[in-house]
Scaffold this motif. Structure first.
Motif, PDB file in Angstrom:
ATOM      1  N   VAL A 181     -10.796  17.463  -1.890  1.00 48.86           N
ATOM      2  CA  VAL A 181     -10.491  16.928  -0.569  1.00 48.86           C
ATOM      3  C   VAL A 181      -9.461  16.212   0.078  1.00 48.86           C
ATOM      4  N   TYR A 182      -9.844  15.230  -1.168  1.00 47.79           N
ATOM      5  CA  TYR A 182      -8.591  14.192  -0.583  1.00 47.79           C
ATOM      6  C   TYR A 182      -7.835  13.348  -2.170  1.00 47.79           C
ATOM      7  N   ALA A 183      -6.524  12.654  -1.677  1.00 48.25           N
ATOM      8  CA  ALA A 183      -6.002  12.419  -2.546  1.00 48.25           C
ATOM      9  C   ALA A 183      -6.523  10.803  -3.389  1.00 48.25           C
ATOM     10  N   ALA A 184      -6.481  10.347  -2.353  1.00 44.63           N
ATOM     11  CA  ALA A 184      -6.730   9.081  -2.082  1.00 44.63           C
ATOM     12  C   ALA A 184      -7.845   8.662  -1.837  1.00 44.63           C
ATOM     13  N   MET A 185      -8.229   7.844  -2.837  1.00 45.41           N
ATOM     14  CA  MET A 185      -9.997   7.010  -1.423  1.00 45.41           C
ATOM     15  C   MET A 185     -10.428   5.520  -1.448  1.00 45.41           C
ATOM     16  N   VAL A 186     -10.560   5.547  -0.523  1.00 42.19           N
ATOM     17  CA  VAL A 186     -10.749   3.470  -0.521  1.00 42.19           C
ATOM     18  C   VAL A 186     -12.323   3.626   0.001  1.00 42.19           C
ATOM     19  N   TYR A 187     -13.464   2.488  -1.060  1.00 40.53           N
ATOM     20  CA  TYR A 187     -14.371   2.267  -0.903  1.00 40.53           C
ATOM     21  C   TYR A 187     -14.631   0.762  -1.424  1.00 40.53           C
ATOM     22  N   SER A 188     -15.466   0.439  -1.101  1.00 39.56           N
ATOM     23  CA  SER A 188     -15.517  -1.003  -1.042  1.00 39.56           C
ATOM     24  C   SER A 188     -15.322  -1.120  -2.259  1.00 39.56           C
ATOM     25  N   PRO A 189     -14.952  -2.976  -3.502  1.00 39.45           N
ATOM     26  CA  PRO A 189     -15.108  -3.277  -4.556  1.00 39.45           C
ATOM     27  C   PRO A 189     -16.104  -2.793  -5.265  1.00 39.45           C
ATOM     28  N   GLN A 244       2.521   6.389   7.577  1.00 35.55           N
ATOM     29  CA  GLN A 244       4.314   6.295   7.376  1.00 35.55           C
ATOM     30  C   GLN A 244       4.272   7.802   6.481  1.00 35.55           C
ATOM     31  N   LEU A 245       3.573   7.913   5.286  1.00 33.31           N
ATOM     32  CA  LEU A 245       3.873   8.869   4.484  1.00 33.31           C
ATOM     33  C   LEU A 245       3.317   9.622   4.963  1.00 33.31           C
ATOM     34  N   GLY A 246       2.822  10.410   5.704  1.00 30.92           N
ATOM     35  CA  GLY A 246       2.299  11.729   6.777  1.00 30.92           C
ATOM     36  C   GLY A 246       1.106  11.591   5.899  1.00 30.92           C
ATOM     37  N   LEU A 247      -0.038  11.054   5.835  1.00 31.91           N
ATOM     38  CA  LEU A 247      -1.178  11.619   5.366  1.00 31.91           C
ATOM     39  C   LEU A 247      -1.917  11.684   6.397  1.00 31.91           C
ATOM     40  N   THR A 248      -3.082  12.829   6.648  1.00 33.34           N
ATOM     41  CA  THR A 248      -3.998  12.141   7.269  1.00 33.34           C
ATOM     42  C   THR A 248      -5.460  11.775   6.911  1.00 33.34           C
ATOM     43  N   CYS A 252       0.965  -1.036   0.047  1.00 35.66           N
ATOM     44  CA  CYS A 252       0.172  -0.388  -0.070  1.00 35.66           C
ATOM     45  C   CYS A 252       1.084   0.976  -0.086  1.00 35.66           C
ATOM     46  N   GLU A 253       1.801   0.981   1.017  1.00 32.22           N
ATOM     47  CA  GLU A 253       2.614   2.464   1.063  1.00 32.22           C
ATOM     48  C   GLU A 253       3.314   2.676  -0.368  1.00 32.22           C
ATOM     49  N   THR A 254       4.201   1.501  -1.021  1.00 30.78           N
ATOM     50  CA  THR A 254       4.462   1.966  -2.349  1.00 30.78           C
ATOM     51  C   THR A 254       3.782   2.147  -3.916  1.00 30.78           C
ATOM     52  N   SER A 255       2.102   1.414  -3.354  1.00 30.30           N
ATOM     53  CA  SER A 255       1.327   2.434  -4.597  1.00 30.30           C
ATOM     54  C   SER A 255       0.848   3.646  -4.461  1.00 30.30           C
ATOM     55  N   LEU A 256       1.134   3.704  -2.845  1.00 32.69           N
ATOM     56  CA  LEU A 256       0.530   5.349  -2.399  1.00 32.69           C
ATOM     57  C   LEU A 256       2.024   6.090  -3.348  1.00 32.69           C
ATOM     58  N   GLN A 257       3.090   5.988  -2.884  1.00 33.68           N
ATOM     59  CA  GLN A 257       4.037   6.721  -3.236  1.00 33.68           C
ATOM     60  C   GLN A 257       4.347   7.307  -5.598  1.00 33.68           C
ATOM     61  N   GLN A 258       3.652   5.592  -5.616  1.00 31.71           N
ATOM     62  CA  GLN A 258       4.169   5.607  -6.779  1.00 31.71           C
ATOM     63  C   GLN A 258       2.620   6.739  -7.808  1.00 31.71           C
ATOM     64  N   GLN A 259       1.848   6.488  -7.066  1.00 22.45           N
ATOM     65  CA  GLN A 259       1.031   7.550  -7.437  1.00 22.45           C
ATOM     66  C   GLN A 259       0.851   8.951  -6.834  1.00 22.45           C
ATOM     67  N   ASN A 260       2.390   9.640  -6.047  1.00 23.19           N
ATOM     68  CA  ASN A 260       2.697  10.519  -6.096  1.00 23.19           C
ATOM     69  C   ASN A 260       1.931  11.490  -4.591  1.00 23.19           C
ATOM     70  N   VAL A 261       1.358   9.806  -4.153  1.00 15.52           N
ATOM     71  CA  VAL A 261       0.764  11.390  -2.333  1.00 15.52           C
ATOM     72  C   VAL A 261       1.032  10.897  -2.276  1.00 15.52           C
ATOM     73  N   HIS A 262       1.461  12.355  -0.777  1.00 17.57           N
ATOM     74  CA  HIS A 262       3.061  12.822   0.068  1.00 17.57           C
ATOM     75  C   HIS A 262       2.324  13.102   0.788  1.00 17.57           C
ATOM     76  N   ALA A 263       3.485  13.608   1.647  1.00 11.27           N
ATOM     77  CA  ALA A 263       3.120  13.760   3.336  1.00 11.27           C
ATOM     78  C   ALA A 263       1.772  15.507   3.133  1.00 11.27           C
ATOM     79  N   GLY A 264       1.004  15.661   4.386  1.00  7.34           N
ATOM     80  CA  GLY A 264       0.581  17.058   3.735  1.00  7.34           C
ATOM     81  C   GLY A 264      -0.894  16.652   2.796  1.00  7.34           C
ATOM     82  N   GLN A 265      -1.297  16.126   2.355  1.00 12.66           N
ATOM     83  CA  GLN A 265      -2.263  15.123   1.620  1.00 12.66           C
ATOM     84  C   GLN A 265      -3.425  14.341   2.680  1.00 12.66           C
ATOM     85  N   ALA A 266      -4.404  14.073   2.124  1.00 13.99           N
ATOM     86  CA  ALA A 266      -5.469  13.566   2.758  1.00 13.99           C
ATOM     87  C   ALA A 266      -6.019  11.743   2.038  1.00 13.99           C
ATOM     88  N   ILE A 267      -6.406  11.046   3.015  1.00 17.35           N
ATOM     89  CA  ILE A 267      -6.619   9.874   1.901  1.00 17.35           C
ATOM     90  C   ILE A 267      -7.845   9.884   2.943  1.00 17.35           C
TER      91      ILE A 267
END
Length: 213
Positions: free
Chosen positions: A96-104, A75-79, A41-56
């Motif tokens: 608002v959110y750099a990344a969003m997780v819902y049900s499949p 660990q990536l510094g996300l809220t 998960c951390e690597t995938s978010l990093q590869q998508q340039n999701v970074h510290a200061g952003q929200a998920i």
């Protein structure tokens, strides 16, 4: 890495080949399983340039994914905003959110409404969720807050920093069974305490179990 994530990952490493989480279907996951999901998960978010200061936004039906997602995000510094899944199709909030997780199911439905130049759908094969997918806003901006909590729980109107969560978890009482990770007092906090104290956790079926996967 914060003191909270360091304490939890250290225990997971010690429990590398030992059972840590038991899903409601009876499947046990080891420390290695959780650490592998965390790293993916951390690597995938990093590869998508999701970074510290952003929200998920985390609102998955697969409760077993929540610990790894929380740790990877912190660990990536996300809220992290952790909110229970809704039976209704959620409205996207990419501003608002750099990344969003819902049900499949919800992610698949939302994918038909997306502008692919702005929001991407990423799929991962996690130990705890083989059909895991999440959404990434490719042009999300950092949060404009004077003080940024690490965890926001809209349902209970609570906010915490990682240092606050660590203190609460260290003084919490381990529980062998947890029913709802979206409930802070009876679910998430005992889960964090269990992870810090190396107490195996059985995840019971949640009250949201009727929702689509």
């Amino acid at each position: 890495m914060s003191q909270l994530t360091k304490a939890i990952t250290r225990q997971l490493q010690r429990q590398y080949a030992e059972p840590v989480f038991k899903a409601s279907n009876g499947t046990w996951y080891t420390g290695a399983d959780i650490l592998e999901d965390l790293a993916l998960c951390e690597t995938s978010l990093q590869q998508q340039n999701v970074h510290a200061g952003q929200a998920i936004l985390l609102s998955p039906m697969q409760a077993m994914t929540i610990p790894s997602l929380l740790l990877a995000s912190w660990q990536l510094g996300l809220t992290v905003t952790l909110t229970p899944p809704s039976p209704r199709l959620p409205e996207l909030a990419p501003q608002v959110y750099a990344a969003m997780v819902y049900s499949p199911t919800q992610t698949t439905q939302l994918a038909t409404q997306l502008d692919p130049s702005e929001i991407s759908v990423l799929t991962l094969i996690l130990n705890t969720a083989p059909n895991f997918a999440y959404l990434v806003h490719d042009h999300a901006q950092p949060l404009a807050r004077h003080s940024q909590p690490d965890l926001i729980l809209p349902a209970s109107q609570l906010q915490f920093t990682q240092s606050q969560l660590l203190k609460l978890a260290e003084h919490g009482h381990p529980r062998e069974q947890v029913a709802d990770l979206y409930d802070f007092e009876s679910g998430l906090l005992p889960c964090l305490t269990d992870l810090i104290t190396a107490t195996p956790i059985t995840m019971q079926a949640t009250k949201n179990a009727f929702l689509p996967n």
